[in-house]
Scaffold this active site. Structure first.
Site, PDB file in Angstrom:
ATOM      1  N   SER A 268      -6.664   8.116 -27.720  1.00 31.24           N
ATOM      2  CA  SER A 268      -6.368   9.189 -28.685  1.00 31.24           C
ATOM      3  C   SER A 268      -7.593   9.878 -29.282  1.00 31.24           C
ATOM      4  CB  SER A 268      -5.562   8.626 -29.845  1.00 31.24           C
ATOM      5  OG  SER A 268      -4.213   8.950 -29.673  1.00 31.24           O
TER       6      SER A 268
ATOM      7  N   LYS B 275      -7.982  13.426 -28.551  1.00 29.04           N
ATOM      8  CA  LYS B 275      -7.176  14.444 -29.248  1.00 29.04           C
ATOM      9  C   LYS B 275      -8.061  15.340 -30.130  1.00 29.04           C
ATOM     10  CE  LYS B 275      -2.764  11.830 -29.174  1.00 29.04           C
ATOM     11  NZ  LYS B 275      -2.842  10.659 -28.368  1.00 29.04           N
TER      12      LYS B 275
ATOM     13  N   TYR C  19      -2.348  15.745 -20.368  1.00 26.90           N
ATOM     14  CA  TYR C  19      -2.443  14.861 -21.544  1.00 26.90           C
ATOM     15  C   TYR C  19      -2.871  13.440 -21.137  1.00 26.90           C
ATOM     16  CZ  TYR C  19      -0.936  11.649 -25.160  1.00 26.90           C
ATOM     17  OH  TYR C  19      -0.919  10.625 -26.086  1.00 26.90           O
TER      18      TYR C  19
ATOM     19  N   TYR D 200      -3.306   7.148 -37.323  1.00 25.93           N
ATOM     20  CA  TYR D 200      -1.858   6.900 -37.275  1.00 25.93           C
ATOM     21  C   TYR D 200      -1.363   6.615 -38.697  1.00 25.93           C
ATOM     22  CZ  TYR D 200      -3.700   5.811 -32.623  1.00 25.93           C
ATOM     23  OH  TYR D 200      -4.389   5.828 -31.458  1.00 25.93           O
TER      24      TYR D 200
ATOM     25  N   VAL E 258      -6.047   3.717 -28.762  1.00 26.98           N
ATOM     26  CA  VAL E 258      -5.550   2.383 -28.438  1.00 26.98           C
ATOM     27  C   VAL E 258      -6.422   1.648 -27.402  1.00 26.98           C
ATOM     28  CG1 VAL E 258      -3.153   2.885 -29.101  1.00 26.98           C
ATOM     29  CG2 VAL E 258      -3.863   3.182 -26.709  1.00 26.98           C
TER      30      VAL E 258
END
Ligand code: GLU
Length: 304
Positions: free
Chosen positions: A63, A66, A188, A240, A258
């Site tokens: 992530s 992102k 993605y 998160y 992760v």
């Protein structure tokens, strides 16, 4: 400040915590990573580099990618993207579907999976060779031509990414995905699979510690206002539904993945990146959060 001494001490203190947590075993290749790996890298805006442990070993950034996707989207489209994705913390897990129905297929923010899938869709509109362009951007900002995708990880995510596939379809039903779903997800999943070391991450994120300008080669990556916005989003949405705990304990904008990596930014001074593969219940590196907590506690440096 003697950063090398500080990260050496953190390395020693973190040892008892290295067996705690679980790898992200829903992505098969991530469960095979040595759970005892641990590295820290720190880079100042002046270009000084400090490191300890496995700081030069590449891992799947997941992530953390992102933030790069958002950076490229802001460069290309500016604030137009905010009609398709929100800017509020989600208060739920990174792969949650619940809010999407209540909120008409508009994800809460670009740092949860649904948000990054929408950003990937937005980027596809203007990229002829999206995977190559993404890689070129990263290789350029981190000054390392060897940055690459891990095709085995990308494939594993495709095979087991049922929730992400569901989210993309669900958002398409609200007309918030415009391109072909398989193409969006392929892009993605590849972003998540990118392999970088703590050292690479520090180099890549330096622009966010220096108002959008790479302090080493003076390249303008984004505007000062956009850098402020990305850092603010990392502070409010970067970990998160553990973002409050991270702000409380660490006090820096950060982004986790992760794969066990966490990057944190201290504007006008430095970036620090930590990697340890075992995760807590929120999907964040257990030892990584502990190490960053120790760093800001020992140095007294945070944005507050
Ligand atoms: N590739 C992961 C997924 O889509 C990203 C998770 C993460 O690092 O938050 O589930």
């Amino acid at each position: 400040m003697d950063y090398q001494k500080i990260i050496n001490k953190i390395h020693q203190s973190i040892n008892p915590f290295l067996g705690i947590g679980k790898p992200a075993n829903y992505i098969a290749p991530l469960s095979n990573v040595d759970p005892k790996k641990f590295g820290i890298s720190l880079m100042t805006c002046k270009g000084e580099v400090f490191k300890i442990g496995d700081s030069e070993e590449k891992f799947s950034i997941q992530s953390i990618s992102k933030v790069f996707a958002l950076t490229i989207a802001l460069r290309k489209y500016g604030s137009k993207i905010w009609t398709r994705v929100g800017r509020e913390p989600s208060g739920s897990s990174f792969n949650s579907l619940i809010q999407l129905e209540y909120e008409n297929g508009i994800p809460r923010n670009p740092f949860i999976n649904a948000g990054a899938i929408v950003i990937s869709d937005i980027l596809l509109d203007s990229m002829k060779k999206p995977k190559q362009e993404f890689l070129d951007f990263l290789r350029n900002i981190c000054d390392n031509p060897n940055i690459d995708y891990n095709y085995e990880i990308a494939q594993a995510e495709k095979e087991t990414g049922f929730r992400n596939i569901a989210m993309a379809n669900f958002m398409k039903s609200y007309n918030n995905i415009h391109n072909d779903i398989d193409e969006v997800l392929d892009f993605y999943f590849h972003q998540c699979s990118i392999m970088m070391s703590c050292k690479d991450l520090c180099r890549a994120f330096l622009y966010l510690s220096n108002y959008g300008i790479d302090p080493i080669n003076k390249n303008i990556i984004i505007t000062k206002r956009q850098a402020k916005k990305i850092n603010s989003l990392m502070l409010t949405c970067g970990l998160y539904n553990e973002v409050g705990n991270f702000a409380y304990r660490v006090g820096l904008p950060g982004k986790s993945g992760v794969g066990g990596g966490i990057i944190a930014v201290l504007p006008n001074e430095l970036v620090i990146s930590v990697w340890s593969p075992l995760l807590n219940a929120n999907g964040n590196s257990f030892a990584g959060i502990k190490a960053l907590d120790l760093f800001t506690t020992m140095t007294g440096k945070s944005i507050f």
